[in-house]
Enzyme design. Structure first.
Site, short mmCIF file in Angstrom:
data_model
loop_
_atom_site.label_atom_id
_atom_site.label_comp_id
_atom_site.label_asym_id
_atom_site.label_seq_id
_atom_site.Cartn_x
_atom_site.Cartn_y
_atom_site.Cartn_z
N GLU A 192 -1.90 -9.57 3.56
CA GLU A 192 -1.51 -9.28 5.13
C GLU A 192 -3.06 -9.70 5.66
O GLU A 192 -3.29 -10.38 6.21
CB GLU A 192 -0.37 -9.27 6.34
CG GLU A 192 -1.09 -7.67 6.08
CD GLU A 192 -1.42 -6.51 5.12
OE1 GLU A 192 -1.62 -5.44 5.32
OE2 GLU A 192 -1.28 -7.01 4.43
N HIS B 154 -3.45 -5.26 -0.25
CA HIS B 154 -3.01 -6.03 1.49
C HIS B 154 -3.14 -6.89 0.93
O HIS B 154 -3.98 -8.07 2.38
CB HIS B 154 -3.77 -5.66 2.42
CG HIS B 154 -3.37 -3.32 3.06
ND1 HIS B 154 -2.95 -2.86 4.10
CD2 HIS B 154 -4.09 -2.94 2.27
CE1 HIS B 154 -2.57 -2.05 3.87
NE2 HIS B 154 -3.36 -2.02 3.07
N CYS C 234 0.77 -1.18 -0.34
CA CYS C 234 -0.26 -0.03 -0.18
C CYS C 234 0.66 1.22 0.00
O CYS C 234 1.96 1.57 -1.06
CB CYS C 234 -0.80 -0.03 1.23
SG CYS C 234 -2.39 1.05 1.56
#
Length: 239
Positions: free
Chosen positions: A205, A203, A108
């Site tokens: 994660e 993202h 990001c």
């Protein structure tokens, strides 16, 4: 084998990143240690660098092009959480790892920092921002990966990713290639042409572990790729 991946942040509250990297380590059979700091002396022992998401970039870092209002060095009214000091610490760590040719993953804001560092531009508030910014949770949208790229090998050429940003890359630095676009044209992934430096606007994660979902890409796949890349380059450096 054991590797150390440092996360460039002053905050220890990065459980999503550390847990996702640990899971990627388990999937690859590589022991992943994570460290969190923005200090160059601490980063010297890291095998790879992760630039995490965060607030908006300091507009003073952006190219100054008077013909394009999105490049003005004044902050756009929609910008929040600007931390000029943190931006410069993260860019300093990126420069250090680039000089040493160690792997870097930007997520990001981290991807945007990579592009700025290597001479690219950034729009402070995308025209498509409504489809990309975080609402109560991440938004999902389709994307297209460059045929033959690492992302196409991991996910195929079309796949869904999550989104939580309103800024985005307008043009890349001369040594940066775009690997993935959203369906409305926003760059979603970049890769340096000669260094092991990858940026993701989305993202991963938050697309693995308990966040995994059947309608989006498995974030663990690209994180596992990064862990394997780091282990491979670390092994060569140690020998």
């Amino acid at each position: 084998m054991s590797i150390t991946i440092g996360i460039a942040s002053p905050s220890a509250a990065l459980q999503n990143y550390t847990a996702a990297l640990a899971e990627a380590g388990k999937r690859t059979g590589i022991h992943v240690l994570t460290k969190i700091s923005t200090q160059p002396d601490e980063a010297a022992g890291w095998d790879a660098l992760l630039l995490p998401g965060g607030g908006d970039l300091d507009p003073a870092l952006l190219p100054d092009d008077p013909s394009l209002s999105s490049y003005t060095q004044r902050a756009h009214p929609s910008c929040t959480d600007i931390d000029p000091g943190l931006d410069r610490k993260q860019l300093a760590l990126l420069a250090l790892f680039a000089r040493e040719k160690k792997p870097v993953l930007g997520i990001c804001k981290g991807m945007q920092l990579i592009n700025i560092h290597f001479g690219g531009g950034l729009c402070q508030d995308l025209p498509q921002a409504a489809r990309h910014r975080r609402l109560k949770s991440d938004q999902l949208h389709s994307s297209c990966a460059l045929p033959g790229s690492v992302l196409a090998r991991l996910y195929g050429e079309r796949f869904f990713v999550n989104s939580a940003h309103h800024q985005g890359i307008t043009f890349t630095g001369p040594d940066i290639s775009v690997l993935q676009h959203s369906d409305d044209g926003v760059p979603e992934a970049i890769l340096h042409k000669s260094l092991p430096v990858l940026g993701l606007q989305w993202h991963p994660e938050r697309l693995c572990r308990s966040f995994s979902r059947p309608d989006a890409a498995d974030g663990s796949a690209v994180l596992s790729w990064f862990v394997r890349l780091t282990a491979s380059r670390t092994g060569k450096r140690r020998h």
